[in-house]
Design an enzyme around this catalytic site. Structure first.
Site, PDB file in Angstrom:
ATOM      1  N   ALA A 110       0.853  -1.190   0.000  1.00 42.78           N
ATOM      2  CA  ALA A 110       0.000   0.000   0.000  1.00 42.78           C
ATOM      3  C   ALA A 110       0.885   1.235   0.000  1.00 42.78           C
ATOM      4  O   ALA A 110       2.027   1.205   0.466  1.00 42.78           O
ATOM      5  CB  ALA A 110      -0.918   0.010   1.225  1.00 42.78           C
TER       6      ALA A 110
ATOM      7  N   GLU B 237      -5.138  -4.439  -9.584  1.00 49.43           N
ATOM      8  CA  GLU B 237      -5.021  -4.740  -8.155  1.00 49.43           C
ATOM      9  C   GLU B 237      -6.405  -4.796  -7.512  1.00 49.43           C
ATOM     10  O   GLU B 237      -6.698  -5.697  -6.714  1.00 49.43           O
ATOM     11  CB  GLU B 237      -4.155  -3.691  -7.455  1.00 49.43           C
TER      12      GLU B 237
END
Length: 220
Positions: free
Chosen positions: A83, A103
């Site tokens: 992230a 993703e």
């Protein structure tokens, strides 16, 4: 530990969450690369992987890990990815590497989403890292104007095209007090393929590398 060492420690810890004899969803980026390298050590225990980008697919193949088409997969037990920012509610900003759409698709399919990150990625509120938004090229100017109305300052990512043939707008100065609400608002703008807020489909587990160890954070 340095941030890179923290990333590697989190990636190593993620291996313990990988079931034997299944297909693994694999993310994109520097932290995901550490995970791929660790996954290679147990490749004989898995049936293959689904890649979230062409770059990830290439790295998996370099380790002789079979890359499978998501359309041919009935069950994806786990997806592992990094992230750019993540909160303790496990809402994330992703897309610094430009792979946010794929993703988000793989994350949506997976039964369990494990985020691996170094401690610098944990924030109280999303928004300091510019929010990536994948946009159909002909809609770029229109989308930029609509985002400006929401208080953001969009900038075209120069010399970059996504694996899907689109462009990225990186949005600065956007206040993201409610990530789920902002994700929904952005999704309503015609021309946006997807945005880098992973709030509707947040992570289930965060493995956070720190100075001394790897913290495990889950929603209570």
């Amino acid at each position: 530990m340095t941030p890179d060492e923290q990333k590697k420690a989190a990636a190593t810890a993620a291996i313990e969450h990988i079931p034997v004899g299944c297909i693994i969803g694999v993310g994109t980026g520097s932290t995901a690369n550490y995970f791929i390298d660790e996954l290679a050590k147990i490749k004989h225990k898995i049936d293959g992987a689904v890649a979230s980008s062409d770059t990830t697919a290439k790295r998996l193949k370099s380790h002789n890990i079979e890359v499978l088409d998501l359309n041919n997969i009935d069950d994806l037990p786990v997806y592992v990815d990094g992230a750019d920012e993540i909160t303790e509610h496990l809402h994330m900003t992703k897309g610094g590497g430009g792979a946010l759409t794929r993703e988000k698709i793989v994350a949506a399919v997976a039964r369990k989403f494990i985020c691996i990150a170094d401690q610098t990625k944990l924030v109280k509120m999303l928004g300091n890292f510019p929010l990536p938004i994948e946009v159909i090229p002909m809609a770029r100017s229109y989308v930029a104007r609509e985002i400006a109305l929401l208080g953001g300052q969009p900038a075209l990512r120069q010399n970059f095209v996504t694996d899907n043939g689109n462009v990225i707008l990186d949005v600065h100065s956007l206040q993201i007090l409610n990530p789920i609400e902002m994700e929904e608002k952005l999704n309503q703008i015609t021309g946006i393929v997807t945005n880098g807020l992973f709030a509707h489909r947040a992570a289930d587990v965060l493995l956070l590398g720190s100075d001394n160890d790897v913290r495990t954070i889950t929603l209570q």
